[in-house]
Design a protein around this motif. Sequence first.
Motif, PDB file in Angstrom:
ATOM      1  N   PRO A   1     -10.381   2.112   3.293  1.00 39.96           N
ATOM      2  CA  PRO A   1     -10.447   2.989   4.470  1.00 39.96           C
ATOM      3  C   PRO A   1     -10.319   2.278   5.806  1.00 39.96           C
ATOM      4  N   LEU A   2     -11.136   1.222   6.024  1.00 42.45           N
ATOM      5  CA  LEU A   2     -11.125   0.615   7.350  1.00 42.45           C
ATOM      6  C   LEU A   2      -9.778  -0.034   7.689  1.00 42.45           C
ATOM      7  N   PRO A   3      -9.218  -0.882   6.787  1.00 38.91           N
ATOM      8  CA  PRO A   3      -7.909  -1.460   7.118  1.00 38.91           C
ATOM      9  C   PRO A   3      -6.834  -0.391   7.327  1.00 38.91           C
ATOM     10  N   PHE A   4      -6.883   0.692   6.542  1.00 38.71           N
ATOM     11  CA  PHE A   4      -5.867   1.735   6.696  1.00 38.71           C
ATOM     12  C   PHE A   4      -6.027   2.427   8.052  1.00 38.71           C
ATOM     13  N   TYR A   5      -7.285   2.647   8.430  1.00 38.90           N
ATOM     14  CA  TYR A   5      -7.560   3.218   9.758  1.00 38.90           C
ATOM     15  C   TYR A   5      -6.989   2.324  10.853  1.00 38.90           C
ATOM     16  N   VAL A   6      -7.277   1.025  10.735  1.00 37.75           N
ATOM     17  CA  VAL A   6      -6.801   0.083  11.755  1.00 37.75           C
ATOM     18  C   VAL A   6      -5.279   0.077  11.813  1.00 37.75           C
ATOM     19  N   LEU A   7      -4.646   0.076  10.628  1.00 37.35           N
ATOM     20  CA  LEU A   7      -3.181   0.062  10.573  1.00 37.35           C
ATOM     21  C   LEU A   7      -2.603   1.296  11.270  1.00 37.35           C
ATOM     22  N   CYS A   8      -3.094   2.473  10.867  1.00 37.93           N
ATOM     23  CA  CYS A   8      -2.545   3.717  11.405  1.00 37.93           C
ATOM     24  C   CYS A   8      -2.787   3.841  12.896  1.00 37.93           C
ATOM     25  N   VAL A   9      -4.032   3.570  13.289  1.00 39.00           N
ATOM     26  CA  VAL A   9      -4.370   3.768  14.692  1.00 39.00           C
ATOM     27  C   VAL A   9      -3.646   2.755  15.578  1.00 39.00           C
ATOM     28  N   SER A  10      -3.503   1.498  15.108  1.00 44.96           N
ATOM     29  CA  SER A  10      -2.820   0.536  15.973  1.00 44.96           C
ATOM     30  C   SER A  10      -1.331   0.848  16.072  1.00 44.96           C
ATOM     31  N   LEU A  11      -0.737   1.295  14.956  1.00 45.32           N
ATOM     32  CA  LEU A  11       0.676   1.681  15.047  1.00 45.32           C
ATOM     33  C   LEU A  11       0.848   2.891  15.965  1.00 45.32           C
ATOM     34  N   ALA A  12      -0.111   3.835  15.872  1.00 44.55           N
ATOM     35  CA  ALA A  12      -0.032   5.021  16.726  1.00 44.55           C
ATOM     36  C   ALA A  12      -0.143   4.618  18.197  1.00 44.55           C
ATOM     37  N   LEU A  13      -1.073   3.691  18.481  1.00 47.12           N
ATOM     38  CA  LEU A  13      -1.230   3.238  19.868  1.00 47.12           C
ATOM     39  C   LEU A  13       0.027   2.537  20.361  1.00 47.12           C
TER      40      LEU A  13
ATOM     41  N   GLY B   1      13.595  15.211  -8.168  1.00 46.33           N
ATOM     42  CA  GLY B   1      13.393  16.658  -8.130  1.00 46.33           C
ATOM     43  C   GLY B   1      12.043  17.118  -7.644  1.00 46.33           C
ATOM     44  N   PHE B   2      11.563  18.166  -8.294  1.00 45.90           N
ATOM     45  CA  PHE B   2      10.342  18.833  -7.871  1.00 45.90           C
ATOM     46  C   PHE B   2       9.132  17.901  -7.911  1.00 45.90           C
ATOM     47  N   THR B   3       9.109  16.986  -8.880  1.00 43.83           N
ATOM     48  CA  THR B   3       7.953  16.110  -9.065  1.00 43.83           C
ATOM     49  C   THR B   3       7.831  15.078  -7.957  1.00 43.83           C
ATOM     50  N   GLY B   4       8.967  14.550  -7.539  1.00 42.13           N
ATOM     51  CA  GLY B   4       8.931  13.498  -6.538  1.00 42.13           C
ATOM     52  C   GLY B   4       8.352  12.209  -7.093  1.00 42.13           C
ATOM     53  N   TYR B   5       7.723  11.436  -6.224  1.00 45.08           N
ATOM     54  CA  TYR B   5       7.166  10.148  -6.634  1.00 45.08           C
ATOM     55  C   TYR B   5       5.672  10.133  -6.377  1.00 45.08           C
ATOM     56  N   SER B   6       4.933   9.554  -7.301  1.00 43.74           N
ATOM     57  CA  SER B   6       3.495   9.404  -7.049  1.00 43.74           C
ATOM     58  C   SER B   6       3.064   7.988  -7.408  1.00 43.74           C
ATOM     59  N   GLY B   7       1.824   7.695  -7.114  1.00 48.22           N
ATOM     60  CA  GLY B   7       1.302   6.352  -7.411  1.00 48.22           C
ATOM     61  C   GLY B   7       1.847   5.287  -6.481  1.00 48.22           C
ATOM     62  N   ILE B   8       2.093   5.669  -5.220  1.00 47.39           N
ATOM     63  CA  ILE B   8       2.573   4.681  -4.253  1.00 47.39           C
ATOM     64  C   ILE B   8       1.375   4.215  -3.438  1.00 47.39           C
ATOM     65  N   ALA B   9       1.202   2.912  -3.365  1.00 45.01           N
ATOM     66  CA  ALA B   9       0.018   2.426  -2.656  1.00 45.01           C
ATOM     67  C   ALA B   9       0.420   1.478  -1.543  1.00 45.01           C
ATOM     68  N   ALA B  10      -0.409   1.463  -0.511  1.00 48.45           N
ATOM     69  CA  ALA B  10      -0.190   0.511   0.569  1.00 48.45           C
ATOM     70  C   ALA B  10      -0.420  -0.902   0.030  1.00 48.45           C
ATOM     71  N   PRO B  11       0.335  -1.876   0.550  1.00 49.05           N
ATOM     72  CA  PRO B  11       0.241  -3.240  -0.001  1.00 49.05           C
ATOM     73  C   PRO B  11      -0.986  -4.011   0.518  1.00 49.05           C
ATOM     74  N   HIS B  12      -1.159  -5.213  -0.012  1.00 54.23           N
ATOM     75  CA  HIS B  12      -2.172  -6.136   0.506  1.00 54.23           C
ATOM     76  C   HIS B  12      -1.534  -7.023   1.565  1.00 54.23           C
ATOM     77  N   VAL B  13      -2.278  -7.297   2.620  1.00 51.59           N
ATOM     78  CA  VAL B  13      -1.792  -8.253   3.612  1.00 51.59           C
ATOM     79  C   VAL B  13      -2.841  -9.328   3.786  1.00 51.59           C
ATOM     80  N   LEU B  14      -2.450 -10.570   3.580  1.00 49.46           N
ATOM     81  CA  LEU B  14      -3.363 -11.704   3.752  1.00 49.46           C
ATOM     82  C   LEU B  14      -4.709 -11.446   3.078  1.00 49.46           C
ATOM     83  N   GLY B  15      -4.640 -10.880   1.897  1.00 49.92           N
ATOM     84  CA  GLY B  15      -5.871 -10.643   1.156  1.00 49.92           C
ATOM     85  C   GLY B  15      -6.606  -9.373   1.548  1.00 49.92           C
ATOM     86  N   VAL B  16      -6.102  -8.658   2.565  1.00 49.31           N
ATOM     87  CA  VAL B  16      -6.751  -7.397   2.955  1.00 49.31           C
ATOM     88  C   VAL B  16      -6.040  -6.245   2.255  1.00 49.31           C
ATOM     89  N   ASP B  17      -6.814  -5.401   1.601  1.00 51.69           N
ATOM     90  CA  ASP B  17      -6.220  -4.274   0.896  1.00 51.69           C
ATOM     91  C   ASP B  17      -6.057  -3.116   1.880  1.00 51.69           C
TER      92      ASP B  17
END
Lengths: 324, 286
Positions: free
Chosen positions: A150-162, A130-146
């Motif tokens: 900020p930096l890994p998330f930037y790399v993930l988003c920008v590389s997927l966008a590219l 309903g109205f609340t939806g879901y919260s507390g969802i986090a991106a996973p760890h890959v090969l020990g990288v969280d």
Amino acid sequence: MLVLALVLIPTIANDFFLVQIFAQAAILGLIALSLMLLGGWGGIVSLSQMSVAGLAGYTLAILGQSSMSQSLGSNSWLAAAAALAVALIVGFGIGLLVGRTRGIYTIMITLAIGVAVFYLANQNYAIFNGFTGYSGIAAPHVLGVDLRAPLPFYVLCVSLALMGWAGVAALGRSSFGKALIATRDCERRAAAIGFHVGRHRLVAHTIAGLLAGLGGILLVWFNGRISPGTIGVGPMIDILIIAVIGGMSRPSGAFLGAFVFVLLRTFAIDLVDPERFNTLIGLVFLVIVLTSRDGLLGLLGKLSKPERRKMSPRLKTLEREETS
Amino acid sequence: MSLFILTFLNGMTLAALYFLVAAGFSLIFGLMRNVNLAHGSFFLLGGYIGFEAAAASGSWLLGVAAGFFAIALVGMALQVTVFRWLAGQELRQTLVTIAISVIAADLMLAAWGAQSYQFDMPEIFWGALDLPGLDLRYSRYRLFILLVAVVIGVALWLILNKSRLGLMIRAGVDNREMLEATGINVQAVFVLTFGLGAGLAGLAGVIGGTALSLSPGEDLRYLLASLVVVIVGGMGSVGGAALGAILVGLADSFGLAYSPTYGVVYTFVLMIAILTWRPQGLLGRA
């Protein structure tokens, strides 16, 4: 050059810029890219791309891990894969639904579909919470990288966008893309020389679903939550605004639009009353629609080569009536 | 049984409201091919203006008139300043009206805030009426809405089918260029039609706001209702808007009464069914 710039950005930009500006622009750009593919090349202006992204996001939240008891808590990658599958199916389904409609009818029907999805998510507690939806969802760890950092998330988003950008650009050069553009320019002639217009459009919807789904997954990781507000009419219109102010003739328009949109949303607060952001973005949208047929790309094109007016005819065909 | 009749009446009165909003939307689209996605904003703005007028004058009827005429003027101004210059460019019209509705919603939020407004309705509408032959009472005001919709529907039908203006509008729907060639000032017809369609939305804002309430978000709700109504019923005809409104109103109301969680899904399923069977709408022409 752009790739080089994107690589160099983390060396000078702080975390706020990396995540709030660049990553967010990449995410919104991906969703707008799906609309650019449909609208710019297929001549199909769909307002429900945000709903596709949202349904992918919900799938991720429901199957994966969140702080809500409804989540099934399976592996993040499995949930992400399922979310992409859902986005593909939803994109395909919307393609089937709107396949027989054209132009403004498509806009109206996809708007109706998007609002229906919003109401469904808002009123359904068993699946969508309903109205609340879901919260507390986090991106996973890959090969020990969280990936939350900020930096890994930037790399993930920008590389997927590219990758999305390159993929859509390659698609535009492929025979499928050429055929899709042909169906946009003149459906009858395309059909007459043997293209199956309906199937091309359906494939375009499905690919657009994949792109939107990718954006939806990143969006949930970015926000950490998803609720009906994420897929309401406001965000649906935002995606349209992004695609249109950027320009729909080329994939770069989606990201240009997203970048401008995010910059405005982040910094306009200092210029105008934060409560009045919608008035500002509405005015920007209005001015760009009235002055350019191809958003900022069109304006930039006019500035750089005033004698060559190559950009505009592409979108003109979007406006051609079905009667022609 | 009484739940069924009550639900039916609720559905019909909701349909009456939808009809008032969608008829104007459909008329504007039918004649000018203008997709006015700011139509919901007309509804909400008409309601607010009507509320202010009614509160200032103490007369509900004046509020209704103010809602109609103010929005008719807004509509005409919009036709002259925006739509006239974008003739034939459907996509840009759509985008422009989306921009206008985004700005309008934000400015209305700034002016009237997020709270909901309720009209003081005239005493004559207070309470409920015994329905003859049934052991049931039903809100007078809601029956009045039904009456208004029927009267306006018949009036619209008469204007469109029996008057000279209607003749011009219908001719314009069929072939705009030909009508222009016969020496008729099509632009004037456009302005009038736009004013009429917009005014109806403003009027519906006051009437609907009295039955329910006015708050931000209602603009989208009625825009969506108009869209679904004309998708189901078919564009550009009074009959199509009426049929669409009845189907959508009943689907909404029965959905809400018998399966509250999935009420909206009924409307949606209805729309999909119509779309796959008759993409141009039940009474629409291909």
